[in-house]
Motif scaffolding. Sequence first.
Motif, PDB file in Angstrom:
ATOM      1  N   ASP A  26       0.875  -1.164   0.000  1.00  0.00           N
ATOM      2  CA  ASP A  26       0.000   0.000   0.000  1.00  0.00           C
ATOM      3  C   ASP A  26       0.927   1.233   0.000  1.00  0.00           C
ATOM      4  O   ASP A  26       2.119   1.112   0.310  1.00  0.00           O
ATOM      5  N   ASP A  28      -0.184   5.075   0.917  1.00  0.00           N
ATOM      6  CA  ASP A  28      -0.431   6.100   1.946  1.00  0.00           C
ATOM      7  C   ASP A  28      -0.517   5.494   3.347  1.00  0.00           C
ATOM      8  O   ASP A  28      -1.205   4.496   3.580  1.00  0.00           O
ATOM      9  N   ASN A  29       0.184   6.120   4.274  1.00  0.00           N
ATOM     10  CA  ASN A  29       0.268   5.664   5.669  1.00  0.00           C
ATOM     11  C   ASN A  29       0.928   4.293   5.794  1.00  0.00           C
ATOM     12  O   ASN A  29       0.812   3.648   6.835  1.00  0.00           O
ATOM     13  N   THR A  30       1.581   3.846   4.722  1.00  0.00           N
ATOM     14  CA  THR A  30       2.356   2.599   4.794  1.00  0.00           C
ATOM     15  C   THR A  30       3.814   2.891   4.421  1.00  0.00           C
ATOM     16  O   THR A  30       4.723   2.566   5.186  1.00  0.00           O
ATOM     17  N   ASP A 188      -0.263  -3.321   4.365  1.00  0.00           N
ATOM     18  CA  ASP A 188      -1.211  -2.207   4.328  1.00  0.00           C
ATOM     19  C   ASP A 188      -1.463  -1.755   5.763  1.00  0.00           C
ATOM     20  O   ASP A 188      -1.381  -2.551   6.696  1.00  0.00           O
TER      21      ASP A 188
HETATM   22 MG   LIG Z   1      -2.973   3.210   3.481  1.00  0.00          MG
END
Ligand SMILES: [Mg+2]
Length: 259
Positions: A26, A28-30, A188
Amino acid sequence: MSEASTSTPSSAPNGALDDRAIIWFDIDNTLYSASTKISQAMGDRIHQYFLDMGLEEEEATTLHHKYYTTYGLALRGLTKHHDIDPIDFDRKCDGTLPLEELIKPSEQLKQLFKDIDRSKARVWALTNAYQPHARRVLRILELEDQIEGVVFCDYAEPNFACKPEADYYHQALRKAGISDAKKCYFVDDNRANIDAAQKLGWNSAHFCEKGLETVEGGKIKQIGMERGTATPDNGAKIIADLEELREIWSHLFTSSTKK
Ligand SMILES: [Mg+2]
């Protein structure tokens, strides 16, 4: 890096005969931490988009969250129930994020990607973002040359699929020319996305920055408080640092670099 949307079934770099595993990241934010508060900035922009459509504050908040929980992405509710241009939405929301100020390349992360044994595993990204945002993040993080393909949500397509819908994972397999779910290794930050992958037989690692906050559907969420995070009951791994991938999937890393 090849491009693969949900609508152009082509461009698997190694074709259907490629026997290697695939590590799906993943984005974003990963690939960057939730501490960057990019999800908060995204949430603010989406909220503003609802306001600009003429909705009142409260109505905007309710609808934003409702569309996110019902359709996986606020945008899918917007295109279904309102006459909006998804490309304009992407330009105004993700397109205006000051990403260059919020994220920087990390030598440690770049090394992690370099240490994946490419004779055993391909590396792809699997994101719910549209292509421009996905490419921009990978470019800023200097990971473009480490990612062989990107499966992104094609906002230009009516009724495009997204995680955690099984369809989206099936599309990803087709794009990469792989049929054996057991060869998929998925990372993720979103628990629902992990659970969906596990259900399909993928190996999964939930990147969980417990104690931090993220914004989903316009609402603040405490990371690590969702069901199954404390005691995974479906076999998904939980990691607090991407470096842990070297251990949980050690067979996919070059032997000299295992920690
Ligand atoms: Mg994410």
